[in-house]
Write a protein that holds these residues in place. Structure first.
Motif, PDB file in Angstrom:
ATOM      1  N   THR A 141       0.840  -1.198   0.000  1.00 44.02           N
ATOM      2  CA  THR A 141       0.000   0.000   0.000  1.00 44.02           C
ATOM      3  C   THR A 141       0.876   1.249   0.000  1.00 44.02           C
ATOM      4  N   LEU A 142       0.285   2.359  -0.393  1.00 42.09           N
ATOM      5  CA  LEU A 142       1.037   3.615  -0.466  1.00 42.09           C
ATOM      6  C   LEU A 142       1.484   4.072   0.913  1.00 42.09           C
ATOM      7  N   TYR A 143       0.846   3.557   1.974  1.00 35.44           N
ATOM      8  CA  TYR A 143       1.211   3.994   3.325  1.00 35.44           C
ATOM      9  C   TYR A 143       2.590   3.485   3.738  1.00 35.44           C
ATOM     10  N   SER A 144       3.093   2.482   3.076  1.00 36.00           N
ATOM     11  CA  SER A 144       4.452   2.016   3.349  1.00 36.00           C
ATOM     12  C   SER A 144       5.482   2.829   2.578  1.00 36.00           C
ATOM     13  N   GLY A 145       5.076   3.381   1.433  1.00 34.96           N
ATOM     14  CA  GLY A 145       5.999   4.121   0.586  1.00 34.96           C
ATOM     15  C   GLY A 145       6.985   3.242  -0.157  1.00 34.96           C
ATOM     16  N   MET A 146       6.787   1.919  -0.129  1.00 36.89           N
ATOM     17  CA  MET A 146       7.795   1.006  -0.650  1.00 36.89           C
ATOM     18  C   MET A 146       7.300   0.137  -1.797  1.00 36.89           C
ATOM     19  N   GLY A 147       6.139   0.426  -2.343  1.00 38.46           N
ATOM     20  CA  GLY A 147       5.604  -0.411  -3.415  1.00 38.46           C
ATOM     21  C   GLY A 147       6.486  -0.442  -4.645  1.00 38.46           C
ATOM     22  N   ALA A 148       6.890   0.736  -5.120  1.00 37.81           N
ATOM     23  CA  ALA A 148       7.742   0.797  -6.313  1.00 37.81           C
ATOM     24  C   ALA A 148       9.108   0.194  -6.034  1.00 37.81           C
ATOM     25  N   SER A 149       9.665   0.511  -4.866  1.00 40.96           N
ATOM     26  CA  SER A 149      11.002   0.016  -4.523  1.00 40.96           C
ATOM     27  C   SER A 149      11.041  -1.505  -4.441  1.00 40.96           C
ATOM     28  N   THR A 150      10.032  -2.115  -3.817  1.00 42.38           N
ATOM     29  CA  THR A 150      10.046  -3.570  -3.673  1.00 42.38           C
ATOM     30  C   THR A 150       9.702  -4.274  -4.978  1.00 42.38           C
TER      31      THR A 150
END
Length: 404
Positions: free
Chosen positions: A301-310
C-alpha cells in the motif's frame, strides 16, 4: 532445437517491466502481456526510497527515472480555517525519497524492454495448468471486437498484475483468501489549477482524525492530490460517484477554501483513482514454476511508501537467483521467497502502523501529536532533529535487499 527458457510475465507495471528486463539479461525469453489495449498513462505520485534507488542504479535506469522534487518547495500543515504552518513534506522524510510519477519508472524500463521483448496488449490469462516440466497458459487476446484464445507452454509464469491479480486467482485461490482490508479509501488525481494562496511548488496537508488530503508538487508536472479516509463500510463507498463519497467523508463541517478547491479539482479531473486499501498476505508467493511479484504478492500500500522500490528489488533478485540456479527454477523461487519475506513483513507492518498514521491520524491523540510535531518543524533545526528521531523507523527502507 531452441533451449532458451521462456517466461510469461503478466502485467506491464513496474514489477512486470523490471522482471522482463532482468530475465532477458540472463538469457531468458520473456513474453509480456498486458490487459489494457496500450501503455498506461503516467499515473500518480510515488516515492522511491534507497532500496529502490540502489536497485535502479544497478539496473542502469536510475538516471532515466529522474527526480521531480523541487528543492524550493515548502509543505504546509493546514487547517480548514486557513491557518497554516510549515511542516514536513514527503520528500523531507528520512532516506530522502525521490518524488516521481509511477510512469517515470515504467518509462525508463520500457525504453530498455520494448526493443528486446515480445509485448502483447489486450491479453490476459484465463487458465493456468502447471506441470513438472512447464506451465500451459491459455491466453485470451482482444483486438477491437475480435477475441481469440491460444494455449502456450512456458517455463515460468510471473504474476505482476496488481492487487486483484488474475494469476493469483487462477493459481492460488480467490481474492478473499489473501486480501487484508485496512478499512481506508484512497482517491487520487492531478490538479489542473493551483491551490489558492500557495505557490505552485508548495504542498499542503490537511490531516484530521480518520481523514486527510495531501498535495504533491513536482518541478515539471501538475501537482497530484491524494485523499484518504477511514470507513467501516467499503462497499457503500462505491455505490455512488466517488466525489460524493469524498464529500460525505469530509463532511459535515464547512470545507474551507483549500479543501473545497481540491474536491472541485477531483470532480473536474479527466481521470482519477478511487479504491479501497488492502494488503496481500500469503504463506507463499510461488509454486515450482509460478511466482507472484509486487502488489500481486504483498501489496504494501502507499502507506508504506515502498511499493515501487520492492517491485524493482523483487524483479532484480528474481533474475539473479534464476541465473544462479540455471536448471532449477523451483529452488530459485524458494530462495527468492526466503530472502524477501522478512523484509516484506517489516514493510507491511510499517504500512499498517507508522505509515498509515503518518498519512491519516487515527485518533484525536494522533492529531494532537501531529500538531505538536508540526510546531517543532517550523524551523530548520527542528526539522533536522525530527528527521534524526524518525530515522530508526525508516532504516529498513534503505536496505539493498536485492544485493546478493
Amino acid at each position: 532445437m531452441n533451449n532458451t527458457p521462456r517466461a510469461l510475465i503478466v502485467g506491464m507495471g513496474i514489477g512486470g517491466l523490471a522482471a522482463a528486463m532482468r530475465l532477458h539479461e540472463i538469457g531468458w525469453e520473456p513474453v509480456l502481456v498486458e490487459r489494457a489495449p496500450g501503455r498506461r498513462p503516467a499515473g500518480y505520485f510515488v516515492g522511491l526510497f534507497e532500496t529502490g534507488r540502489a536497485t535502479a542504479q544497478r539496473m542502469g535506469v536510475l538516471d532515466a527515472i529522474g527526480n521531480r522534487a523541487d528543492p524550493t518547495s515548502i509543505t504546509y500543515d493546514i487547517e480548514r480555517t486557513g491557518r497554516r504552518r510549515p511542516g514536513m513534506g514527503y520528500g523531507d522524510l528520512p532516506g530522502g525519497p525521490r518524488l516521481i510519477l509511477r510512469g517515470d519508472i515504467e518509462g525508463a524500463l520500457y525504453e530498455t524492454v520494448a526493443p528486446a521483448t515480445e509485448i502483447r496488449y489486450g491479453t490476459t490469462p484465463v487458465a493456468i495448468d502447471e506441470h513438472p516440466d512447464g506451465v500451459d497458459v491459455t491466453l485470451r487476446a482482444t483486438t477491437g471486437e475480435n477475441t481469440t484464445e491460444t494455449t502456450e507452454r512456458f517455463d515460468l509464469v510471473v504474476g505482476a498484475d496488481g492487487l486483484r491479480s488474475t494469476v493469483r486467482r487462477l493459481a492460488f485461490g480467490p481474492d478473499t483468501e489473501f486480501m487484508r482490508p485496512l478499512n481506508h479509501i484512497i482517491a487520487a488525481t492531478v490538479i489542473k489549477e493551483p491551490v489558492p494562496g500557495y505557490r505552485p511548488q508548495d504542498g499542503v496537508v490537511l490531516a484530521e482524525p480518520g481523514r486527510s488530503v495531501w498535495t504533491f508538487p513536482f518541478t515539471d508536472h501538475q501537482p497530484g492530490v491524494l485523499f484518504n479516509y477511514r470507513t467501516d463500510d467499503e462497499d457503500a463507498q462505491f455505490r455512488r460517484p466517488p466525489v460524493e463519497s469524498l464529500r460525505a467523508a469530509f463532511g459535515p463541517e464547512p470545507t474551507g477554501p483549500v479543501l473545497a478547491h481540491l474536491l472541485d479539482q477531483f470532480e473536474k479531473a479527466d481521470d482519477h483513482l478511487f479504491d479501497s486499501v488492502h494488503q496481500v498476505e500469503m504463506d507463499t508467493w510461488h509454486t515450482d514454476r509460478i511466482l507472484l511479484l509486487g502488489d500481486a504478492a504483498w501489496c504494501l500500500t502507499l502507506y508504506s511508501g515502498m511499493g515501487a522500490s520492492t517491485a524493482l528489488a523483487g524483479a532484480d533478485l528474481l533474475g539473479t537467483l534464476l541465473q544462479r540456479n540455471p536448471r532449477n527454477t523451483a529452488r530459485a523461487l524458494r530462495e527468492w521467497d526466503q530472502k524477501l519475506r522478512p523484509f516484506i513483513a517489516v514493510q507491511q507492518k510499517s504500512g499498517r502502523t507508522q505509515g498509515l498514521t503518518m498519512f491519516v491520524p487515527q485518533s484525536r491523540r494522533d492529531k494532537a501529536m501531529r500538531t505538536a510535531t508540526q510546531k517543532v518543524l517550523g524551523n530548520r533545526v527542528g526539522k533536522s532533529v525530527m528527521k534524526s528521531l524518525m530515522a530508526k523507523g525508516f532504516k529498513e527502507k534503505s536496505i539493498d535487499i536485492a544485493a546478493v
